[in-house]
Design an enzyme around this catalytic site. Sequence first.
Site, PDB file in Angstrom:
ATOM      1  N   LEU A 520       0.994  -1.234   0.067  1.00  0.00           N
ATOM      2  CA  LEU A 520      -0.122   0.014  -0.063  1.00  0.00           C
ATOM      3  C   LEU A 520       0.939   1.184   0.035  1.00  0.00           C
ATOM      4  CD1 LEU A 520      -2.542  -1.100   2.759  1.00  0.00           C
ATOM      5  CD2 LEU A 520      -3.000  -0.758   0.280  1.00  0.00           C
ATOM      6  N   GLY A 521       2.018   1.072   0.590  1.00  0.00           N
ATOM      7  CA  GLY A 521       3.007   2.263   0.548  1.00  0.00           C
ATOM      8  C   GLY A 521       3.850   2.169   1.670  1.00  0.00           C
ATOM      9  N   GLY A 523       5.390   3.293   5.359  1.00  0.00           N
ATOM     10  CA  GLY A 523       5.085   4.316   6.747  1.00  0.00           C
ATOM     11  C   GLY A 523       6.460   4.597   7.096  1.00  0.00           C
ATOM     12  N   GLY A 524       6.490   5.240   8.395  1.00  0.00           N
ATOM     13  CA  GLY A 524       7.570   5.748   8.968  1.00  0.00           C
ATOM     14  C   GLY A 524       8.780   4.748   9.380  1.00  0.00           C
ATOM     15  N   PHE A 525       8.337   3.797   9.275  1.00  0.00           N
ATOM     16  CA  PHE A 525       9.802   2.622   9.668  1.00  0.00           C
ATOM     17  C   PHE A 525       9.511   1.486   8.593  1.00  0.00           C
ATOM     18  CE2 PHE A 525       6.654   1.519  12.679  1.00  0.00           C
ATOM     19  CZ  PHE A 525       6.457   0.210  12.588  1.00  0.00           C
ATOM     20  N   GLY A 526       8.425   1.117   7.549  1.00  0.00           N
ATOM     21  CA  GLY A 526       8.654   0.030   6.708  1.00  0.00           C
ATOM     22  C   GLY A 526       7.470   0.156   5.927  1.00  0.00           C
ATOM     23  N   PRO A 527       7.539  -0.883   5.018  1.00  0.00           N
ATOM     24  CA  PRO A 527       6.369  -1.060   4.116  1.00  0.00           C
ATOM     25  C   PRO A 527       4.781  -1.427   4.597  1.00  0.00           C
ATOM     26  CG  PRO A 527       8.040  -2.931   3.942  1.00  0.00           C
ATOM     27  CD  PRO A 527       8.356  -1.950   4.808  1.00  0.00           C
ATOM     28  N   VAL A 528       3.985  -0.973   4.081  1.00  0.00           N
ATOM     29  CA  VAL A 528       2.745  -1.342   4.496  1.00  0.00           C
ATOM     30  C   VAL A 528       1.825  -2.265   3.643  1.00  0.00           C
ATOM     31  CG1 VAL A 528       0.553  -0.409   5.520  1.00  0.00           C
ATOM     32  CG2 VAL A 528       2.637   1.024   5.677  1.00  0.00           C
ATOM     33  N   ASP A 641       4.800  14.493  13.174  1.00  0.00           N
ATOM     34  CA  ASP A 641       4.906  14.222  11.717  1.00  0.00           C
ATOM     35  C   ASP A 641       3.550  14.249  10.945  1.00  0.00           C
ATOM     36  OD1 ASP A 641       6.425  13.591   9.686  1.00  0.00           O
ATOM     37  OD2 ASP A 641       6.470  11.451   9.940  1.00  0.00           O
TER      38      ASP A 641
END
Length: 833
Positions: A520-521, A523-528, A641
């Site tokens: 999906l995209g 995030g702050g610390f990894g893929p979703v 953020d």
Amino acid sequence: MHFPTMSHIITQFFVHTSILVLILQSIVCLSLQNDTISAGVIIRDPESIISAKKQYKLGFFSPPNTTNRYLGIFFAFSEETVVWVANRDTPLKDSSGAITLSQDGNLVVLDGTNRTVWSTNFTTSSVVSPIVQILDTGNLILREEASRDTLWESFLHPTDVNLPGMLLSQNVRTGKQVLVTAWKSATDPGTGSFTGGLDAMRGPPQLVTYNEGRLLWRSGPWNGLIFVGIKEMFYAYLDMYFKVYNDSAGNFFYTRPQNDALLTIAVINSSGIAIRKVWNGVEKRWDIGGAYPENECDFYGKCGVFGSCNALELPICSCLRGFEPVNEEEWGRGNWTNGCRRKNQLQCGEDGFERMRHMKVPDFPMPLPSRIQDECRTTCLGNCSCIAYAYDGNIGCMFWSDTLIDTQEFDGVGVDLYVRLSASEFDSHKERKLYIIIGVAVGFFCMSIVMFIAWWLIVKRKGNKAQDSSILEAGQMFTTDSTAIVLKNESKEVNIGDLPKFTFEMLANATNQFHLDNLLGRGGFGPVYKGVLANEKEIAVKRLSAESGQGMQEFMNEVILISKLQHKNLVKLLGGCVEKEEKILIYEYMPNKSLDACLFGPTNPTKKLLDWNMRYSIIEGIGRGILYLHRDSRLRIIHRDLKPSNVLLDKDWNPKISDFGMARIFGGNEDHGSTARVVGTYGYMAPEYGMEGRFSEKSDVYSFGVLILEIIKGKKNTHYFNDELSLSLIGCAWKMWNESNGLSFVEESIASRETEEEMVRCIQIGLLCVQEYPKDRPSIEIVLSMLSRDIVELPLPKQPVFAENGSTPGPNGSTQQNVYSNNELTLSVLDGR
Ligand SMILES: *[C@@H]1O[C@H](CO)[C@@H](O)[C@H](O)[C@H]1NC(C)=O
Ligand SMILES: *[C@@H]1O[C@H](CO)[C@@H](O)[C@H](O)[C@H]1NC(C)=O
Ligand SMILES: *[C@@H]1O[C@H](CO)[C@@H](O)[C@H](O)[C@H]1NC(C)=O
Ligand SMILES: *[C@@H]1O[C@H](CO)[C@@H](O)[C@H](O)[C@H]1NC(C)=O
Ligand SMILES: *[C@@H]1O[C@H](CO)[C@@H](O)[C@H](O)[C@H]1NC(C)=O
Ligand SMILES: *[C@@H]1O[C@H](CO)[C@@H](O)[C@H](O)[C@H]1NC(C)=O
Ligand SMILES: *[C@@H]1O[C@H](CO)[C@@H](O)[C@H](O)[C@H]1NC(C)=O
Ligand SMILES: *[C@@H]1O[C@H](CO)[C@@H](O)[C@H](O)[C@H]1NC(C)=O
């Protein structure tokens, strides 16, 4: 008509006094006012011409301790700051010099005997009526009087200073560079041996300095936001600060937009140090904003090939893991130039990678855009000539093939570098060492358990300390030094508390083995990923990439924080999974993705659904989510953020704030904090947070203001690869609102006369939130009351920082703001500082 009557009167007052001042000035200065030299006019030493807004002067000067005369450009308010020199290698020996336009249309410097000592050397067959003009940018241009086309300009022939708006460039086809060149010494402006500029031939563009053509220092690759080899850039607020872009002719350009509030110049001094200087209008001097090379490690190739430099260690040089000095004896003596060589040759198929954290990446990277870090590894592993890779979120993958040179180890920031090593570097005899470490760890663990039980018994005996204290403890944990938290969590035991637990297998099945199609995209610390559980429930799965140790702190932060928060406008955490290296969080699935995707996605069909009412309710929803964080939850939380990609939309288009990796909890009477580690996203960070690391609720309000403007405009705040120096989104909103033309700021597809009043009001609220000083920004309750019209009369916002790129800095840069723009009088905001 957005000016209430009182301020209208004030405006009128200022307009009239300004006109008076203008008239007075033009009477007094008539004889000195010329910023041009036309044919036949001779300017003799010590006469000068001055730019229209009295920023820059063109005239003769003598450097310290000499009587030689040079034609130069300097600041009108700081005449000793020379920014350009014409006859730098051909000084005039006395003050009989003059400047004029020669017969062939060139600007020439003549000595007492009418001999030409310097010329613009521009050649063309037919110049009709040439004219020379000194602009308010500090650029000296030669052009046809009737046309705007410049025939010659000093910005393309710089001396040692890079002014805002000036372009440094390199053409990748011809290799031709426009460079600044240092003076010979502080008293001699002659052509020195140090030069500086942009290099686009060694990989992604970077800033460099040379000594007689040899590379002396490099900034590391440009990643679209910062140069990743300059440590400070990871901390500082640099948005709108640099631009690097290219054109279709193969030219790469570097420039710094002009900025009213912060006059900054860059100089290469006669000892080869590139210095950024910021005008301090109060003390009337230049403050040093940065100087490179900064330490021994910054000198190019200090530790030779396959060496790595760390300024905090002694000796500063060491070989990369798996490498040894070529010449032990010389190396021991501190002669590192010979570098290092591989201990065990690569086997191609069976190699591994050694991760080196927080590095200035080696020179000559080969970039390859990619969204996924794992892809870099696979690609590198699959090509025997690839000896290292690195990943940067903006650049993508970078690969190296021949040598690794000019590698440096930073402290806490930088890019992770993965160096390819033979499999034998990773095996057997290391195992014994591992057993020892494990032994120590187990011992330590047992001791901790004993101590924990003891502590627990004591606490137990103390009795009824209710739940509140545990919440406070969580708060305490995150207001302590950040490094301490990282260490604490580095032990593999991660406790996700009461959070429902999912197994890794379950999640792998739900996401089709974390298939790319489910991504999906990020995030702050990894893929979703999107996932579907066995019971058909849809979920979003955020996977902390196994390698990014940096995300650990954010992971724990999020687990602890979000599991305690519940609000309609915050995303809901369904559970977690911690197995071996894997750390995963599971959220409710948001079918309408993020605001980012809806607003800025290219020709997104869903965008049509985002009409004005929808956008208004999204703005209000985000506001209520922030209010809950700041006030209504039992913890006081600053998100730090907020940005469109962190606002998700559920099936009814309700906005939900997500990504609490950066959030901070505050104790009862604290109202602001500071941090050495500035996290957040360029473009949404408040100036005081980005520049000084100070944050408060008002920094979230700033980000919310940017969000409001983006939602109205349907455009992102930042566009880095613009060919033109255009106004930033905030600048654009300010300008149009100020010109009572707010409606033209609104995205075309939704702009309508019927809702104009509400839209303009919303722009004004956005502008109130992005004011420079936190004290001027309304709190989130006030913002919500304004949105809901409980507060009807809105105050007038002050001009935001970075609002105008295209104007000139004022003499006392930091405090004065532009009074005149576009030959039109507008209300200047007088800033009570
Ligand atoms: C200023 O420039 C104008 C136009 O070039 C010229 O006519 C005029 O004589 C100049 N004035 C002075 C004082 O040099
Ligand atoms: C100029 O000369 C004086 C006296 O010799 C000296 O102190 C000063 O440093 C010199 N200035 C520069 C810029 O060299
Ligand atoms: C230099 O030229 C000016 C104007 O063209 C003239 O008036 C002057 O006498 C000349 N000086 C010398 C030393 O030839
Ligand atoms: C102009 O051309 C002459 C002769 O070609 C050369 O000696 C001089 O250095 C050039 N001047 C500049 C400023 O480029
Ligand atoms: C800029 O450079 C990149 C890579 O060097 C190239 O793909 C792109 O087309 C260039 N941009 C323009 C406008 O030519
Ligand atoms: C150049 O700048 C550096 C750093 O500010 C300074 O230490 C050095 O003395 C400067 N060199 C000269 C010749 O001014
Ligand atoms: C460093 O070592 C190289 C080769 O061994 C030698 O040529 C060079 O002179 C040495 N440099 C210094 C400063 O000793
Ligand atoms: C392997 O990498 C080298 C240099 O990075 C490149 O020139 C070559 O095309 C690559 N080979 C393959 C098969 O990708």
